[in-house]
Structure formats: structure tokens, C-alpha cells
Write a protein that holds these residues in place. Structure first.
Motif, PDB file in Angstrom:
ATOM      1  N   ARG A 168       0.849  -1.183   0.000  1.00  0.00           N
ATOM      2  CA  ARG A 168       0.000   0.000   0.000  1.00  0.00           C
ATOM      3  C   ARG A 168       0.889   1.238   0.000  1.00  0.00           C
ATOM      4  NH1 ARG A 168      -3.949  -1.774   2.917  1.00  0.00           N
ATOM      5  NH2 ARG A 168      -2.829  -1.457   4.859  1.00  0.00           N
ATOM      6  N   LYS A 206      -0.497   7.126  -0.238  1.00  0.00           N
ATOM      7  CA  LYS A 206      -1.822   7.571  -0.641  1.00  0.00           C
ATOM      8  C   LYS A 206      -2.882   6.526  -0.263  1.00  0.00           C
ATOM      9  CE  LYS A 206      -4.058   9.945  -4.381  1.00  0.00           C
ATOM     10  NZ  LYS A 206      -4.184  10.185  -5.788  1.00  0.00           N
ATOM     11  N   PHE A 214      -6.098   6.795   2.160  1.00  0.00           N
ATOM     12  CA  PHE A 214      -7.420   6.382   1.672  1.00  0.00           C
ATOM     13  C   PHE A 214      -8.088   5.411   2.653  1.00  0.00           C
ATOM     14  CE2 PHE A 214      -9.957   3.365  -0.935  1.00  0.00           C
ATOM     15  CZ  PHE A 214     -10.831   4.243  -1.548  1.00  0.00           C
ATOM     16  N   TYR A 215      -7.308   4.442   3.123  1.00  0.00           N
ATOM     17  CA  TYR A 215      -7.861   3.438   4.035  1.00  0.00           C
ATOM     18  C   TYR A 215      -7.793   3.870   5.490  1.00  0.00           C
ATOM     19  CZ  TYR A 215      -8.187  -0.039   0.281  1.00  0.00           C
ATOM     20  OH  TYR A 215      -8.535  -0.712  -0.856  1.00  0.00           O
ATOM     21  N   ARG A 216      -7.317   5.067   5.748  1.00  0.00           N
ATOM     22  CA  ARG A 216      -7.117   5.558   7.127  1.00  0.00           C
ATOM     23  C   ARG A 216      -6.311   4.516   7.917  1.00  0.00           C
ATOM     24  NH1 ARG A 216     -10.435  10.403   8.005  1.00  0.00           N
ATOM     25  NH2 ARG A 216     -11.561  10.545   6.057  1.00  0.00           N
ATOM     26  N   SER A 217      -5.233   4.115   7.290  1.00  0.00           N
ATOM     27  CA  SER A 217      -4.434   3.053   7.879  1.00  0.00           C
ATOM     28  C   SER A 217      -3.028   3.583   8.124  1.00  0.00           C
ATOM     29  CB  SER A 217      -4.426   1.868   6.906  1.00  0.00           C
ATOM     30  OG  SER A 217      -3.777   0.781   7.483  1.00  0.00           O
ATOM     31  N   TYR A 276      -2.095   7.124   9.038  1.00  0.00           N
ATOM     32  CA  TYR A 276      -3.366   7.861   8.973  1.00  0.00           C
ATOM     33  C   TYR A 276      -4.463   7.192   9.786  1.00  0.00           C
ATOM     34  CZ  TYR A 276      -1.004  10.223   5.150  1.00  0.00           C
ATOM     35  OH  TYR A 276      -0.115  10.942   4.412  1.00  0.00           O
ATOM     36  N   ALA A 277      -4.078   6.222  10.598  1.00  0.00           N
ATOM     37  CA  ALA A 277      -5.075   5.479  11.378  1.00  0.00           C
ATOM     38  C   ALA A 277      -5.772   6.405  12.355  1.00  0.00           C
ATOM     39  CB  ALA A 277      -4.408   4.334  12.126  1.00  0.00           C
ATOM     40  N   PRO A 278      -7.054   6.158  12.608  1.00  0.00           N
ATOM     41  CA  PRO A 278      -7.805   6.993  13.563  1.00  0.00           C
ATOM     42  C   PRO A 278      -7.135   6.929  14.929  1.00  0.00           C
ATOM     43  CG  PRO A 278      -9.275   5.474  12.406  1.00  0.00           C
ATOM     44  CD  PRO A 278      -7.881   5.085  12.053  1.00  0.00           C
ATOM     45  N   GLU A 297     -13.983  10.807  10.078  1.00  0.00           N
ATOM     46  CA  GLU A 297     -13.030   9.717  10.283  1.00  0.00           C
ATOM     47  C   GLU A 297     -13.715   8.512  10.927  1.00  0.00           C
ATOM     48  OE1 GLU A 297      -9.931   9.962  13.538  1.00  0.00           O
ATOM     49  OE2 GLU A 297      -8.662  10.092  11.773  1.00  0.00           O
ATOM     50  N   PRO A 336      -9.479   1.721  11.041  1.00  0.00           N
ATOM     51  CA  PRO A 336      -9.070   1.804   9.639  1.00  0.00           C
ATOM     52  C   PRO A 336      -9.976   0.961   8.746  1.00  0.00           C
ATOM     53  CG  PRO A 336      -7.169   1.381  11.027  1.00  0.00           C
ATOM     54  CD  PRO A 336      -8.380   1.271  11.908  1.00  0.00           C
ATOM     55  N   PHE A 337     -10.057   1.353   7.479  1.00  0.00           N
ATOM     56  CA  PHE A 337     -10.940   0.636   6.562  1.00  0.00           C
ATOM     57  C   PHE A 337     -10.392  -0.731   6.150  1.00  0.00           C
ATOM     58  CE2 PHE A 337     -12.759   4.916   5.821  1.00  0.00           C
ATOM     59  CZ  PHE A 337     -14.064   4.605   6.131  1.00  0.00           C
TER      60      PHE A 337
END
Lengths: 171, 416, 314
Positions: free
Chosen positions: A148, A151, A155-158, A161-163, C69, C73-74
Motif C-alpha cells: 500500500r 496515498k 485512503f484506508y485511514r491506515s 493515517y489510522a484513527p 473519520e 481503519p478501513f
């Protein structure tokens, strides 16, 4: 996933030693780099040679286009073998713009077109690869085949970029 | 206050004091007592302490609902978008307030002037019930400040709720108009009363039309949810008629319950005419309620037969359905019939109590208990209970305050 | 081929007329045409046999619609074990217009299913909205105008699929939130919704609803052992723009198979039909009752006889 990859390799080698490869495949590329389908994941270097070895038949992936009789009985109703098609690359038949209005219009305008249910390139590749990979239980996670990108993480908030928790979504 | 009557207290029933000077507005608000006497009487009443306790707990919760949103006050469920606030506040309050159009029809339209002593109580019960149903609605609406949107901003006339909105709004105005005579007597505005008298037939007919349609429409709202409401409580063809027919005996029974309560707790405010005729009127109303009940019982089972829902009667839900029918329809029907036969007002009052409880159970069953019967059971958030009790307490407070002042339970002495 | 009159508009017209008490004979005529959707409306065919539960569609929806948010994660598959309010499987919320659920079926292996608005041909939400916030566009999307939403939540009652979510968390501007088929940003311009385009497995096919039905039938015919012989959404609740193919019985993967084929409006029209009748007949009827009931009284009053008559109440 290294272990399972080795298993596949061993299987492939065994097939190779059986000498079952048809001669006409020598013109095929050894590897194919797939990098045109988006930027959420990095490119996939597809070991074509290796997959040729383990499948033993071009028709497993290329249907009837290489002149071999297709494996699927339904295809056999029309495609009983014969001469190879002009082009055999996946992207030549499976459109990258499967749902663009231009392509949808093209489908509609051609009353003689039989293969209206032809997957787009993204779908064709994933269905083709994942179909076998899941069946054999090897490398079927997204990142088993392609990394991955940053970007993609966004996109996957992973990853980075994880919550950060704190979300009290009760639904 | 009843005890003060024995001590010689005479509540206001004319525009003028015995010495000929007019009562001031403030004096009328204080029931003719001095402020000290008035507040002392209020503090002596234990019921006021109960109300005070409810408001002490409930007011902050209601304020909190408007500060923190519905998600704070309710479970914020997507499967149960309507909770107790509408289940009780709209679907139970409105049928129990059908007394307004029933009494208006009986007295003004059918010319049964003998029901006159209880007509205004019926009208007031209707007006306040509707008004507080709107209050409940305003607490429950996501954006209460947009209440007039369906009227003037963006109209969805094919929706059942559009009908409810328009009809409840119009009917509120009709009921206010119908009660203007009481206000005009109390305030000393004879012209207003004369004007209403001229149009009273029109108002009453409008009341019947609007009531028929919106009582039915409240039922029809649930026809939007086939499969969600349990089949025994659902009937695409008859839902509106079930709700309309049950509203008739619900309104009449509520009138009997309220008149009984006033007879006990506000005897000081009732005049001789009211008290003397009440038993006779109660039995008279019981006759109407019994007719509505038997009609309702029949169409309830026609509804079951129409959709061939008999198989459900033997399930757990069927037992619950039979319990509701037994408690809320058959028991009051038997008691009302007995009351009419033996001319016994006390039996009629018990019947009315069962009918009121039964109709509350029916509406809560339709909107909450059996709603999503094949998913899961929802128990509303405790804050929703607190808000419901608080708004209902306000309803009782206002009800009592109006009864204490306006000529509802007594005849105004001045001839206009 | 398509009927020009749409039943909803028909009833709307009738009611608007009667609400203004301007009833004509037309409003009471009972028969209305059945509406089978706009002829060229677009749809999506979802093939559950292809979904691998990667949740890319959820991520795509979140990005396209600018949603808040997520909690996780997705690419986190632990959400499949989560349950929501009332022990229900995950369902679309004010923060996620589509969710993918995993169903462990009897016929082996997990099956994944994406849930979002099905964009009915005759939507219950639209039928029930008293501020007319909802629109079924000719392209097939069921969209809504949040600026007029009062928050009565009747659409949530009326939706047979439990789709519309409500932003209960907002105090100032709570509104209905649901999938709009990416109408504003994509469908309007002939493009597929974000979830369809993002799906790596091409679980979903975007096209004209009529073509998709043919396609679905073809898939069933060509693979009789692979698919259940049913296209969910072809007829359910009057038909939906989103259609589903499944390899396992639909009820095993969370579909309500008891809904029937009538759209919500069919269940409500019996009541809507009586409205004009009550509005026109009641006034004359009850004024008549009044005249009959008080006739004796007036006659007696004329004779200056003060004995009250007992008759009247029917």
C-alpha cells in the motif's frame, strides 16, 4: 507468506521437470509489471513465467485467445480452439474504463456483441488472481501482492493515517 | 381547596365582586384570594410537591435535550426512530383528546343540550391534549423551528404526515375558537362569544372532518411500515378505521376519567348543575363508548380475518394481543354495558379507566412494543421517560390551572 | 412501454386538490397506473459471490462523500465481529453510508454483503416525507434536500431496508443521512458511484437497470449451480435500482425475503383514497344530521313548548 510461495515454486518446478510446457509459449514475457490501475497500491511484478509453469495451460488465464481450447465448458460452445487472437494481453480485452459512459454506450450500440458481461481490467485481474490464490490458500491479502502506498494509507485511514481513537461511534 | 369551601371561600363566577366593583385580571388569576392566601393554599397541596419534584428533575433534562441533541436524550436508534416521546406524546395523547369533537357533535350538532354541562370539559380536554401532543412533537422533532415547513416552505401533500400536520394545526384553531366563549365570559368580552355562536355549526362540522381524518391518519402512518409492525396490530385496509373508532371511545372514556378526577379533587370549582348531572351524563357517555367499543372489537377481528393473521393468535405475540383486547376492549365493554343497564355511574368510571389504559397500551404496542417485532425489543432511554413524565406533568398543571379559572365546570353567572 | 402517469404524482395531485377543499370528480377516481421506474434509470448489480470483504467500497464512500473519520481503519476486518444497537449487524450510519458485513452461512464459507440505500423505484421514504425532501431522479438515485428536513424521521419508519440514518448527534442541524448514489458528483455526469469504481473485485456492475436485469439473468442461466435463481431487488417493494445476486439463500445473508413486491405506497393508498371522500361527504352528511336532529326541537320552540325532545342521537 514466504512459505506458501516456496510451496508453489516447488509445485511449478515439478511441472517443469515433467516437460509439459508447449513450445509456443517461449515468446511470452517472463515478468509483467502491472502499474496502471491506480495509486493506492504500488505496482505488482507478475511472475508470468512462474504462473505458466504451475498452470500448465495458457487457457487457465487466457481463455481461448492463445488458440488452445478453453477450460470452461460454456466457452467451448463457440471457442473450440483454433488460431490465436491478434492480441492476448489482459488489457486488450478487459477495459480500464469499464463503467465510463463511453464504454457503456459502446456496449449498448453493438447489438452483435456477445460478451457484454466482460469484467474491466481491475476486476478481471483480481478475480483471476484471487480466485486461485484463495482456492490454494496462498497470498490472498491485499498487501501480499502489492504494497500500500502512502496515498493508499490515507485512503484506508491506515498506518500513519489510522484513527487516533476517541471516536465513540455507538452504531 | 375543597376544604376552603367549608370555611366560606367562594370561587369567582361573575365579572363583579359582591360590592359591585369588577374583579381585576390579577385577582381573577389568584382565584379571588389574596396573594398570601393563594400561595399558602398552593403550598398546602401535596400534589404540588410531587409536581415540583418532577419539574426539578425533568426541566434540566429537557434543557439538556436542546443543548446536547436528541442523541443525548434518546438511544438515537435508527430502527426505532420514534420512541416514547411520540409513542406516548402523540399516539396516546391524541386519541385520548378526541372528546372535543365528540362532545361538540353531541351537543351542537345532534342537539343534545342535556350534555351541555360537560361539553366544555370535553372541548378543553381536546384542546389541551392536542396542544401538548404538539409540545411532545416539538421536543422530538430534530429541528422544531422548522415545524411550519410542511405548511409553507416545502409541501409534501401526498404524505400522511402532511395531513396530520395540517389537520392538527387547523383543528387546534377550531378548538381554540370553540373555547372562546369560556374565555370571553371570564374576560368580559361578550362580542367574541356572540361571534362564535354564529359559526358554531361550521366549527363543529370542521371538527368532525378534521378529527376523522387525522385520528385515522395517525393509524395510517403505520401502514408505511408493513412487516415492521406486527401483523396483529397492522392492517393496510383498516388501520385508519381502527385508530378512528378506538379514538371515539378513548376520548369519551378520558372525559369520564377527567370528570371523575375533577369531581373528587376540584369539587370546589364545580357548580351544582355539573355535580348533579354528572352521574347521568357519565352513563349517557358510557352508552356511546359501549357502541364504539363493540364496533372496534368487530373491526379488529375483521382486520385479523382480512389479512388471515389467525395463525399469529397462538404465538406469544398473540397472547399479548389477546391480553390487550381483553383488558382494553372486552372488560370496559362489559362494564360499560352493565353501567348502562343498571344506570350505575361508578361502574362506568371503572370501565372508562380500563378503556383509557387499554388504548394507551394499544398505541404503545403499535408504535413501540410490537414495532420491529422480528428484530429486537427497544427500551427507551431513561431520559426519554423523564422528559415524557415532565411534559405530561406540565399538561396536568396547565389543565388544572384552566379548570380553576375559566367557566368549564361551572356556569358563568353574568348573562351576556 | 413505460406508463406516463406516475402514481405518486397522481395521488399528490389528488391530495393537494382536496387539502385546499377544491375537490373535483377526478380526485376520487380510484385506479392509478403502476410505476415501474424511469426507463433509462441506472442501477448497480451486486454479485455477492465475488465480494471478498476488503471494505475498499467503504473507504471510497467515505472519501467521496467527505464523511468523518471512522473508528477503525478501513482495512481492519475486526469490524465484522462488531454488533450495533440491539445486537444488530452493522448498518449504515450518519458517518458511513455503506457498510460491508460478513455472514457465516450454512452452505460453507463466509459471505460478504455490502449494505447501502437500494434506491427504490417507488421509495417509501419519498412517499412518507411531508416536506417533499426526497426526489427519485430519472437517473435512478433517491436524493434528498437536507435544507427542508424537519426531523420527523417518518422516512426511517417507512424504509423497508432500515437505511436512512439520522444525525442524532447534532443539535443545531440534525438531518437524514444516507447513500445518494453519488448523485451530485458522479451519477449526474453518467459516472458510476465511488464504491463501484473502487471495488477491486468488480463485485458491482454499473449500468442501465434494464440491462443489468438481463445481465443478471444471463449469469444465473450460465451458472445455475453458482447462483440462487433470484434477483433480489428486481421486484421487492416495487423494485430497486440496486440488484443482488447471491450464491446462498438471501435470508442467510441478512436480506429480508418477506417484504413482498408491493411498494410502500400501495399499503398507504387505501387511506389516501378515503381522504377526498371524507372531505366532500362529511360536511353535507353531518349538516344534514344536524337539521334532522334539531328539527323537532325547533318545531317545539316554535310552539313555545319547553319540553325537551328525547330523539336525535342516532
Amino acid at each position: 507468506m514466504g512459505g506458501s510461495r516456496k510451496k508453489l515454486l516447488a509445485l511449478g518446478l515439478a511441472l517443469l521437470m515433467g516437460g509439459a510446457l508447449p513450445g509456443l509459449l517461449k515468446a511470452a514475457p517472463d515478468t509483467i509489471v502491472m502499474d496502471k490501475l491506480g495509486d493506492l497500491y504500488g505496482p505488482v511484478t507478475f511472475d508470468h513465467n512462474f504462473h505458466m509453469m504451475i498452470t500448465g495451460s495458457c487457457a487457465t488465464c487466457h481463455h481461448h485467445t492463445l488458440g488452445e481450447a478453453p477450460e470452461d465448458e460454456r466457452c467451448l460452445r463457440c471457442h473450440t480452439g483454433g488460431s490465436p487472437a491478434e492480441t492476448v494481453a489482459c488489457k486488450d480485452c478487459h477495459p480500464q474504463d469499464r463503467f465510463s459512459s463511453a464504454y457503456l454506450e459502446k456496449l449498448e450500440q453493438d447489438p452483435y456483441l456477445y460478451h457484454t458481461d466482460r469484467p474491466g481490467l481491475l476486476g478481471a485481474l483480481h478475480q483471476q488472481c484471487l480466485g486461485c490464490h484463495q482456492q490454494f490458500g496462498v497470498a490472498y491479502g491485499c498487501t501480499d501482492c502489492h504494497e500500500r502506498t502512502e496515498k493508499g494509507d490515507a485512503f484506508y485511514r491506515s498506518g500513519d493515517y489510522a484513527p487516533q481513537g476517541g471516536s465513540d461511534d455507538k452504531h | 381547596m375543597n376544604r376552603m369551601l367549608e370555611k366560606g371561600f367562594r370561587p369567582i363566577d361573575t365579572l363583579h365582586k359582591p360590592d359591585g366593583t369588577p374583579w381585576s385580571f390579577k385577582e381573577k388569576m389568584m382565584l379571588g384570594l389574596s396573594p398570601q392566601e393563594y400561595w399558602a393554599a398552593q403550598l398546602r397541596n401535596p400534589f404540588n410537591w410531587i409536581l415540583a419534584a418532577i419539574f426539578a428533575v425533568g426541566t434540566p433534562i429537557i434543557v439538556g435535550r436542546f443543548i446536547f441533541g436528541l442523541g443525548w436524550a434518546t438511544h438515537g436508534s435508527y430502527d426505532y426512530p420514534w420512541g416514547l416521546l411520540l409513542g406516548w406524546g402523540l399516539f396516546v395523547m391524541v386519541p385520548l383528546s378526541a372528546s372535543g369533537f365528540m362532545m361538540g357533535t353531541t351537543v351542537e350538532l345532534f342537539g343534545r343540550k342535556d350534555f351541555k354541562p360537560i361539553e366544555r370539559l370535553g372541548l378543553l380536554n381536546g384542546l389541551l391534549g392536542y396542544f401538548f401532543a404538539v409540545v411532545f412533537l416539538q421536543v422530538d422533532l430534530g429541528q422544531p423551528w422548522r415545524l411550519i415547513y410542511p405548511m409553507f416552505v416545502s409541501l409534501g401533500p401526498a404524505a400522511v404526515l402532511f395531513l396530520v400536520a395540517w389537520h392538527v394545526a387547523t383543528y387546534l384553531s377550531v378548538q381554540i375558537a370553540e373555547l372562546i366563549p369560556a374565555v370571553s365570559e371570564w374576560m368580559g368580552w361578550p362580542k367574541a362569544k356572540r361571534f362564535i355562536k354564529q359559526i358554531v355549526i361550521g366549527l363543529t362540522v370542521a371538527g368532525i372532518i378534521l378529527s376523522t381524518l387525522h385520528q385515522g391518519a395517525l393509524g395510517a402512518l403505520f401502514t408505511y411500515a408493513p412487516g415492521k409492525v406486527h401483523p396483529l396490530w397492522y392492517s393496510s385496509a383498516f388501520q385508519w378505521f381502527h385508530f378512528l373508532c378506538s379514538a371515539i371511545f378513548a376520548g369519551l372514556s378520558m372525559l369520564i376519567v377527567v370528570s371523575t378526577l375533577t369531581k373528587w379533587f376540584m369539587r370546589w370549582r364545580c357548580d351544582e348543575t355539573f355535580l348533579k348531572s354528572l352521574d347521568r351524563l357519565t352513563v349517557g357517555i358510557a352508552k356511546g363508548a359501549a357502541l364504539a367499543l363493540v364496533t372496534y372489537l368487530v373491526i379488529k377481528f375483521i382486520g385479523v380475518a382480512h389479512d388471515n393473521d389467525w395463525k399469529y393468535l397462538f404465538s406469544g405475540w398473540g397472547q399479548w394481543f389477546m391480553f390487550e383486547i381483553a383488558l382494553g376492549v372486552i372488560v370496559p365493554l362489559v362494564l360499560f354495558t352493565s353501567a348502562v343497564r343498571n344506570n350505575n355511574a361508578t361502574t362506568a368510571r371503572w370501565a372508562a379507566l380500563f378503556a383509557v389504559l387499554g388504548i394507551a397500551l394499544n398505541r404503545l404496542n403499535t408504535s413501540l412494543v410490537t414495532f420491529n417485532w422480528n428484530l429486537y425489543q427497544e427500551i427507551p432511554h431513561w431520559r426519554e421517560f423523564v422528559i415524557t413524565i415532565t411534559v405530561y406533568a406540565t399538561y396536568i398543571l396547565v389543565y388544572r390551572a384552566v379548570l380553576a379559572r375559566l367557566p368549564i365546570l361551572f356556569t358563568w353567572k353574568d348573562k351576556s | 412501454m413505460m406508463k406516463k402517469i406516475d402514481r405518486r404524482n397522481f395521488l399528490k395531485g389528488g391530495l393537494a386538490g382536496t387539502a385546499a377543499l377544491a375537490v373535483t370528480g377526478k380526485a376520487t377516481s380510484g385506479k392509478a397506473a403502476s410505476f415501474e421506474g424511469y426507463p433509462d434509470s441506472m442501477g448497480v448489480l451486486v454479485d455477492l459471490t465475488k465480494c471478498v470483504g476488503c471494505r475498499t467500497c467503504e473507504a471510497a464512500c467515505n472519501k467521496e462523500q467527505g464523511l468523518p473519520e471512522p473508528a477503525k481503519p478501513f482495512n481492519d476486518t475486526s469490524v465484522f465481529d462488531e454488533t450495533g444497537h440491539g445486537g444488530m449487524p452493522r448498518q449504515p450510519t450518519e458517518k458511513a453510508y455503506t457498510v460491508v458485513n460478513r455472514y457465516d452461512t450454512e452452505s460453507g464459507g463466509p459471505v460478504y454483503r455490502k449494505i447501502q440505500c437500494n434506491h427504490c423505484n417507488e421509495p417509501g421514504c419519498l412517499t412518507s416525507c411531508f416536506v417533499n425532501a426526497y426526489t427519485k431522479t430519472p437517473e435512478g438515485a433517491v436524493i434528498y434536500d437536507p435544507k427542508v428536513c424537519v426531523g420527523c424521521r417518518t422516512c426511517m419508519i417507512a424504509c423497508p431496508f432500515h437505511i436512512p440514518a439520522y444525525s442524532y448527534s447534532s443539535t443545531i442541524n440534525p438531518i437524514i443521512k444516507k447513500c445518494i448514489f453519488c448523485y451530485d458528483t458522479r451519477l449526474k455526469f453518467g459516472r458510476p458511484p465511488a464504491c463501484v469504481e473502487a471495488c477491486p473485485q468488480e463485485v458491482m456492475v454499473f449500468g442501465k437497470r434494464a440491462d443489468l436485469l438481463r445481465l443478471a439473468r444471463q449469469r444465473i442461466k450460465e451458472n445455475p449451480n453458482k447462483y440462487i435463481d433470484h434477483i433480489y431487488g428486481e421486484k421487492e417493494m416495487g423494485g430497486t435500482s440496486w440488484l443482488y445476486l447471491s450464491g446462498v439463500p438471501f435470508e442467510e445473508v441478512g436480506f429480508n425475503t418477506t417484504l413482498g413486491n408491493e411498494p410502500v405506497i400501495s399499503y398507504v393508498k387505501e387511506f389516501l383514497g378515503i381522504v377526498p371522500m371524507v372531505l366532500t361527504i362529511w360536511p353535507a352528511l353531518f349538516t344534514g344530521f344536524h337539521l334532522l336532529a334539531t328539527r323537532k326541537e325547533e318545531a317545539e320552540a316554535g310552539k313555545k313548548d319547553n319540553n325537551k325532545g328525547e330523539g336525535g342521537r342516532s
